[in-house]
Enzyme design. Structure first.
Site, PDB file in Angstrom:
ATOM      1  N   SER A 119      67.302  25.094  40.674  1.00 44.29           N
ATOM      2  CA  SER A 119      65.917  25.129  40.206  1.00 44.29           C
ATOM      3  C   SER A 119      65.814  25.751  38.823  1.00 44.29           C
ATOM      4  O   SER A 119      65.066  25.267  37.960  1.00 44.29           O
ATOM      5  CB  SER A 119      65.034  25.901  41.199  1.00 44.29           C
ATOM      6  OG  SER A 119      64.906  25.192  42.414  1.00 44.29           O
ATOM      7  N   ASN A 130      67.700  14.226  47.545  1.00 43.78           N
ATOM      8  CA  ASN A 130      68.034  15.255  48.518  1.00 43.78           C
ATOM      9  C   ASN A 130      67.587  14.919  49.932  1.00 43.78           C
ATOM     10  O   ASN A 130      68.127  15.466  50.899  1.00 43.78           O
ATOM     11  CB  ASN A 130      67.421  16.605  48.104  1.00 43.78           C
ATOM     12  CG  ASN A 130      65.947  16.500  47.795  1.00 43.78           C
ATOM     13  OD1 ASN A 130      65.523  15.708  46.954  1.00 43.78           O
ATOM     14  ND2 ASN A 130      65.142  17.301  48.473  1.00 43.78           N
ATOM     15  N   GLN A 134      72.644  17.390  44.602  1.00 43.09           N
ATOM     16  CA  GLN A 134      73.173  16.739  45.799  1.00 43.09           C
ATOM     17  C   GLN A 134      74.387  15.859  45.504  1.00 43.09           C
ATOM     18  O   GLN A 134      75.116  15.483  46.422  1.00 43.09           O
ATOM     19  CB  GLN A 134      72.091  15.883  46.459  1.00 43.09           C
ATOM     20  CG  GLN A 134      70.902  16.660  46.981  1.00 43.09           C
ATOM     21  CD  GLN A 134      71.228  17.512  48.191  1.00 43.09           C
ATOM     22  OE1 GLN A 134      72.178  17.239  48.921  1.00 43.09           O
ATOM     23  NE2 GLN A 134      70.431  18.544  48.422  1.00 43.09           N
ATOM     24  N   HIS A 171      75.416  26.444  46.342  1.00 40.56           N
ATOM     25  CA  HIS A 171      75.332  26.535  47.808  1.00 40.56           C
ATOM     26  C   HIS A 171      75.277  25.180  48.502  1.00 40.56           C
ATOM     27  O   HIS A 171      75.272  25.118  49.727  1.00 40.56           O
ATOM     28  CB  HIS A 171      74.142  27.415  48.223  1.00 40.56           C
ATOM     29  CG  HIS A 171      72.799  26.774  48.084  1.00 40.56           C
ATOM     30  ND1 HIS A 171      72.091  26.306  49.162  1.00 40.56           N
ATOM     31  CD2 HIS A 171      72.020  26.543  47.009  1.00 40.56           C
ATOM     32  CE1 HIS A 171      70.934  25.813  48.754  1.00 40.56           C
ATOM     33  NE2 HIS A 171      70.880  25.951  47.446  1.00 40.56           N
ATOM     34  N   THR A 196      73.175  40.059  33.191  1.00 38.75           N
ATOM     35  CA  THR A 196      74.583  40.295  33.550  1.00 38.75           C
ATOM     36  C   THR A 196      75.071  39.195  34.480  1.00 38.75           C
ATOM     37  O   THR A 196      74.420  38.849  35.468  1.00 38.75           O
ATOM     38  CB  THR A 196      74.734  41.662  34.233  1.00 38.75           C
ATOM     39  OG1 THR A 196      74.271  42.672  33.330  1.00 38.75           O
ATOM     40  CG2 THR A 196      76.178  41.934  34.592  1.00 38.75           C
ATOM     41  N   CYS A 253      63.192  23.056  51.022  1.00 38.80           N
ATOM     42  CA  CYS A 253      62.295  23.840  50.167  1.00 38.80           C
ATOM     43  C   CYS A 253      60.842  23.684  50.565  1.00 38.80           C
ATOM     44  O   CYS A 253      59.988  24.452  50.135  1.00 38.80           O
ATOM     45  CB  CYS A 253      62.484  23.433  48.707  1.00 38.80           C
ATOM     46  SG  CYS A 253      64.170  23.657  48.124  1.00 38.80           S
TER      47      CYS A 253
END
Length: 397
Positions: free
Chosen positions: A74, A154, A182, A204, A240, A327
């Site tokens: 995203s 997706n 995807q 992920h 970071t 989502c």
């Protein structure tokens, strides 16, 4: 009946693999240095991040300096779309082309830009969920700044003609971005050969951890920062670096992209076994194109059942699945993806998505096919809508 657990929602997220976790572990407690620090632990992690960048780039056919690590798909989508729009608006280019069934990370970003003076063309996808490259070309205008089309959907798994779209964009000197969250690890991607200017991906979805992703930006594109602060990511993305996540992403991408042909050969027959078996149930339909489809994606509509009830009953039998995008799982509205195919609400509400992982077996498929018909029968027996459909002899699909 046998009771087992089958995870069939890999399009929502995947478990971190053993190999990825092993690669990440030293960077939590041993190699914990900040890559921006000049002492040894910092310099070691700076080299580790640089090495990971080169490995991710190699998986995409890119150069290391064209890969920027982000917090996920995203963020990558927002960065590519918003910042391209901001930069090119100064040149009078305030038109964006996308499709009606993009992920909400793209659609909501485009809606945001519309509120800030941009014009957006939303291309149709047809009843099979495929974009016609000719529609892309016809939509390009003198003031078009960007075309953003997802590589693979997706929800319904359709794979878009990305090389053809990219070639059209380059011929018209329009930048082309694709949300490939995807697609990475499921199809062969070469950003140069496929004329891709920017590409978003997320860890992920391919057995890396949540909270890490990347954005490919072709060399020569001056993309302003989305996040300001320090000089990390070659001065382009402050904050970071998530070193363990970056290491995990590189490892996961290497594993996933090296085994694509084998994955397709193994999962496609299992996918088709599930599709054929579910379509034996009366008043069901396959959503999306049969041929141009991710090897692990099954998406069907089952008339007379409600998606949430279907998922809860499948969960009772140990089957984890989805009825749409993770989502928006809290929404009671039908999937915008399914509505874009022309499905009526009654049909779209009864959708089921099964997304198969690398460990899915023929026995798993057989178990799923033994459960779904009885679950459908039970739900239909309780459904006034199904009773009405049967009495009236209506066919909705």
């Amino acid at each position: 009946m046998e009771h087992r657990y089958i995870y069939a929602d890999n399009a929502a997220t995947t478990p971190v693999s053993d190999a990825v976790l092993e690669a990440m572990l030293p960077y939590f407690q041993t190699n914990y240095g900040n890559p921006s620090s000049i002492y040894a632990k910092g310099r070691e992690n700076e080299r580790a991040v640089m090495d990971a960048r080169a490995r991710v780039a190699a998986c995409l056919g890119a150069q290391p300096g064209e890969v920027f690590f982000t917090g996920g798909g995203s963020e990558s989508d927002n960065w590519a779309i918003k910042c391209t729009a901001d930069r090119l608006a100064a040149q009078g280019k305030k038109h964006i082309i996308t499709s009606v069934f993009e992920h909400h990370a793209v659609l909501h970003t485009c809606e945001y830009l519309e509120k800030h003076g941009f014009a957006v063309t939303y291309l149709p996808v047809g009843d099979k969920g495929l974009i016609d490259p000719a529609d892309v070309e016809a939509a390009i205008r003198e003031d078009t700044a960007l075309v953003t089309i997802m590589y693979a959907n997706n929800e319904i798994g359709t794979i878009q003609p990305i090389p053809e779209i990219g070639e059209i964009c380059h011929a018209h000197k329009v930048l082309f971005h694709t949300d490939a969250v995807q697609a990475v690890g499921n199809v062969e991607i070469d950003v140069k050969a496929q004329h891709i200017d920017m590409l978003s991906l997320s860890g992920h979805k391919l057995h890396a951890p949540k909270g890490v992703g990347a954005l490919y930006v072709r060399k020569g594109i001056q993309l302003p920062n989305l996040i300001h602060g320090g000089g990390q990511e070659m001065g382009r993305r402050a904050g970071t670096e998530n070193v363990p996540g970056i290491i995990g992403l590189a490892k996961a991408m290497e594993i996933a992209t090296a085994g694509i042909p084998e994955k397709i050969a193994r999962l496609t027959p299992l996918r088709d076994m599930l599709i054929d078996g579910i379509l034996q149930i009366d008043q069901t339909r396959l959503n999306g194109d049969r041929e141009h489809r991710l090897c692990g994606n099954v998406n069907v509509s089952i008339v007379g059942v409600e998606g949430e009830s279907l998922l809860l009953m499948l969960d009772h039998f140990g089957i984890a699945a989805s009825s749409g995008s993770a989502c928006t799982s809290g929404s009671l509205d039908p999937s915008h993806v399914l509505l874009s195919l022309g499905l009526i609400h009654e049909v779209a509400h009864g959708s089921l998505r099964l997304s198969l992982g690398s460990d899915f077996t023929k026995d798993d498929a057989a178990y799923v096919l033994s459960v779904i018909p009885q679950v459908v029968d039970r739900l239909r027996a309780m459904s006034p809508m199904w009773e009405s459909i049967c009495k009236e002899g209506r066919r909705l699909v």
